[in-house]
Design a protein around this motif. Structure first.
Motif, PDB file in Angstrom:
ATOM      1  N   UNK A 137      -9.986 -13.661  -2.142  1.00 13.20           N
ATOM      2  CA  UNK A 137     -10.219 -12.527  -3.047  1.00 13.20           C
ATOM      3  C   UNK A 137     -11.208 -11.538  -2.442  1.00 13.20           C
ATOM      4  N   UNK A 138     -12.286 -12.047  -1.878  1.00 12.82           N
ATOM      5  CA  UNK A 138     -13.299 -11.151  -1.318  1.00 12.82           C
ATOM      6  C   UNK A 138     -12.708 -10.286  -0.206  1.00 12.82           C
ATOM      7  N   UNK A 139     -11.917 -10.920   0.661  1.00 13.58           N
ATOM      8  CA  UNK A 139     -11.339 -10.157   1.779  1.00 13.58           C
ATOM      9  C   UNK A 139     -10.326  -9.125   1.286  1.00 13.58           C
ATOM     10  N   UNK A 140      -9.499  -9.493   0.321  1.00 11.11           N
ATOM     11  CA  UNK A 140      -8.502  -8.547  -0.183  1.00 11.11           C
ATOM     12  C   UNK A 140      -9.148  -7.386  -0.932  1.00 11.11           C
ATOM     13  N   UNK A 141     -10.273  -7.636  -1.573  1.00  9.71           N
ATOM     14  CA  UNK A 141     -10.970  -6.547  -2.264  1.00  9.71           C
ATOM     15  C   UNK A 141     -11.441  -5.471  -1.279  1.00  9.71           C
ATOM     16  N   UNK A 142     -11.607  -5.842  -0.030  1.00  9.74           N
ATOM     17  CA  UNK A 142     -12.007  -4.854   0.974  1.00  9.74           C
ATOM     18  C   UNK A 142     -10.890  -3.850   1.255  1.00  9.74           C
ATOM     19  N   UNK A 143      -9.662  -4.211   0.896  1.00 13.54           N
ATOM     20  CA  UNK A 143      -8.531  -3.295   1.057  1.00 13.54           C
ATOM     21  C   UNK A 143      -8.316  -2.416  -0.174  1.00 13.54           C
ATOM     22  N   UNK A 144      -9.060  -2.697  -1.251  1.00  9.67           N
ATOM     23  CA  UNK A 144      -8.760  -2.110  -2.560  1.00  9.67           C
ATOM     24  C   UNK A 144      -8.704  -0.582  -2.534  1.00  9.67           C
ATOM     25  N   UNK A 146      -7.853   1.461  -0.238  1.00  6.62           N
ATOM     26  CA  UNK A 146      -6.624   1.964   0.375  1.00  6.62           C
ATOM     27  C   UNK A 146      -5.386   1.551  -0.416  1.00  6.62           C
ATOM     28  N   UNK A 147      -5.503   0.472  -1.189  1.00 12.96           N
ATOM     29  CA  UNK A 147      -4.408   0.101  -2.084  1.00 12.96           C
ATOM     30  C   UNK A 147      -4.308   1.123  -3.211  1.00 12.96           C
ATOM     31  N   UNK A 148      -5.451   1.515  -3.770  1.00 17.22           N
ATOM     32  CA  UNK A 148      -5.480   2.503  -4.852  1.00 17.22           C
ATOM     33  C   UNK A 148      -4.823   3.815  -4.427  1.00 17.22           C
ATOM     34  N   UNK A 149      -5.090   4.242  -3.197  1.00 21.28           N
ATOM     35  CA  UNK A 149      -4.564   5.525  -2.724  1.00 21.28           C
ATOM     36  C   UNK A 149      -3.145   5.418  -2.180  1.00 21.28           C
ATOM     37  N   UNK A 150      -2.623   4.199  -2.104  1.00 20.64           N
ATOM     38  CA  UNK A 150      -1.277   4.001  -1.591  1.00 20.64           C
ATOM     39  C   UNK A 150      -1.187   3.958  -0.082  1.00 20.64           C
ATOM     40  N   UNK A 151      -2.324   4.013   0.605  1.00 27.80           N
ATOM     41  CA  UNK A 151      -2.309   4.054   2.067  1.00 27.80           C
ATOM     42  C   UNK A 151      -2.162   2.676   2.708  1.00 27.80           C
ATOM     43  N   UNK A 152      -2.403   1.613   1.929  1.00 25.85           N
ATOM     44  CA  UNK A 152      -2.302   0.288   2.543  1.00 25.85           C
ATOM     45  C   UNK A 152      -0.848  -0.091   2.819  1.00 25.85           C
ATOM     46  N   UNK A 153       0.074   0.478   2.066  1.00 23.39           N
ATOM     47  CA  UNK A 153       1.498   0.260   2.351  1.00 23.39           C
ATOM     48  C   UNK A 153       1.831   0.775   3.745  1.00 23.39           C
ATOM     49  N   UNK A 154       1.313   1.946   4.065  1.00 22.29           N
ATOM     50  CA  UNK A 154       1.514   2.524   5.394  1.00 22.29           C
ATOM     51  C   UNK A 154       0.889   1.639   6.464  1.00 22.29           C
ATOM     52  N   UNK A 155      -0.308   1.125   6.185  1.00 21.33           N
ATOM     53  CA  UNK A 155      -1.002   0.265   7.147  1.00 21.33           C
ATOM     54  C   UNK A 155      -0.198  -1.003   7.425  1.00 21.33           C
ATOM     55  N   UNK A 156       0.321  -1.619   6.365  1.00 16.31           N
ATOM     56  CA  UNK A 156       1.103  -2.842   6.536  1.00 16.31           C
ATOM     57  C   UNK A 156       2.385  -2.570   7.313  1.00 16.31           C
ATOM     58  N   UNK A 157       2.975  -1.402   7.086  1.00 14.00           N
ATOM     59  CA  UNK A 157       4.173  -1.035   7.827  1.00 14.00           C
ATOM     60  C   UNK A 157       3.901  -0.888   9.312  1.00 14.00           C
ATOM     61  N   UNK A 216      -5.803  -3.861 -14.566  1.00 17.02           N
ATOM     62  CA  UNK A 216      -7.198  -3.487 -14.356  1.00 17.02           C
ATOM     63  C   UNK A 216      -7.879  -4.460 -13.398  1.00 17.02           C
ATOM     64  N   UNK A 217      -8.556  -3.908 -12.403  1.00 21.40           N
ATOM     65  CA  UNK A 217      -9.298  -4.696 -11.421  1.00 21.40           C
ATOM     66  C   UNK A 217      -8.413  -5.746 -10.743  1.00 21.40           C
ATOM     67  N   UNK A 218      -7.121  -5.452 -10.628  1.00 23.27           N
ATOM     68  CA  UNK A 218      -6.166  -6.353  -9.972  1.00 23.27           C
ATOM     69  C   UNK A 218      -6.151  -7.744 -10.622  1.00 23.27           C
TER      70      UNK A 218
END
Length: 254
Positions: A137-144, A146-157, A216-218
């Motif tokens: 959980x702690x590590x995934x919250x560090x991506x939060x 970019x997840x909110x802005x939709x940019x993490x999808x691009x990163x994973x791609x 809320x808050x994933x």
């Protein structure tokens, strides 16, 4: 001696090592050790510049994505010419990997204090899955962000592209290895690999859940993670207490 850009910031430097690289003339009296020292110095300098640009470029990801444009904007914000993005031949994925590595290092630095605060003990077998749950959980919250802005999808791609996948998998492997290390794992046998394979699957499936989570808050993501950790616990119990034994049927079927 250094060559400066129009802004006054130094990006490309001329050193004696540069002369040795550019011509073979008049090098019979050159000390090889001195040449290597100067080349090493140049490499360190370039690495420092790269890290500065990558750090600055992270501030432009929300606008320009994980792209050469973000790298150029990060470079210009430091006073370097925009063409400095040429220091990153793989393009935007180098920015993704930089962020990933930074986040992994941050987790490794902060996790011991979190484990202590949660009153968990890596030396107690009953606490290992709780520590892993905390770490994921702690590590995934560090991506939060970019997840909110939709940019993490691009990163994973970008990370999943065939040319980038080996480096991406290496970062994931280091991540789950660190998590197990903090959970007190010292296994010397097949279970060492099995534990990391299982945790990598838990991490990636939870990451995918997070990408689609609108709660809320994933909240839904962490509930999903709880179920995956419980699945691992039940699987270990059914396999007689061994993650390695739990994986053997899956390996035999493949």
């Amino acid at each position: 001696m250094a060559l400066s850009g129009l802004t006054g910031n130094v990006l490309f430097r001329w050193t004696p090592a540069s002369r040795y690289q550019s011509t073979d003339a008049f090098t019979d009296d050159v000390d090889p050790k001195e040449t290597q020292r100067l080349k090493d110095e140049e490499t360190v300098y370039e690495t420092e510049i790269r890290h500065k640009i990558l750090d600055a470029a992270l501030g432009y990801v929300d606008i320009s994505g994980w792209s050469k444009q973000a790298l150029a904007e990060g470079s210009e914000s430091l006073g370097y010419p925009g063409v400095a993005h040429g220091l990153f031949p793989k393009g935007g994925v180098e920015l993704v990997h930089h962020f990933y590595q930074q986040s992994n290092e941050r987790l490794a630095s902060e996790l011991p204090a979190d484990i202590q605060e949660a009153q968990l003990d890596p030396l107690k077998a009953k606490d290992d899955l709780k520590i892993l749950r905390l770490a994921v959980e702690k590590r995934l919250r560090m991506n939060a962000e970019h997840v909110f802005t939709g940019k993490w999808t691009e990163a994973m791609g970008l990370m999943a592209l065939p040319t980038n996948a080996p480096s991406s998998l290496k970062l994931l492997a280091h991540l789950v290895d660190d998590m197990w290390h903090h959970a007190g794992d010292t296994s010397p046998d097949f279970s060492w690999y099995a534990k990391r394979a299982v945790l990598a699957a838990v991490y990636k499936s939870t990451e995918l859940s997070m990408m689609q989570d609108k709660s809320e808050d994933f909240r839904s993501t962490w509930e999903f993670l709880d179920r995956r950790i419980e699945d691992v616990r039940k699987g270990i119990a059914m396999a007689g207490g061994s993650i390695g034994q739990m994986l053997i049927p899956l390996i035999m079927q493949s």
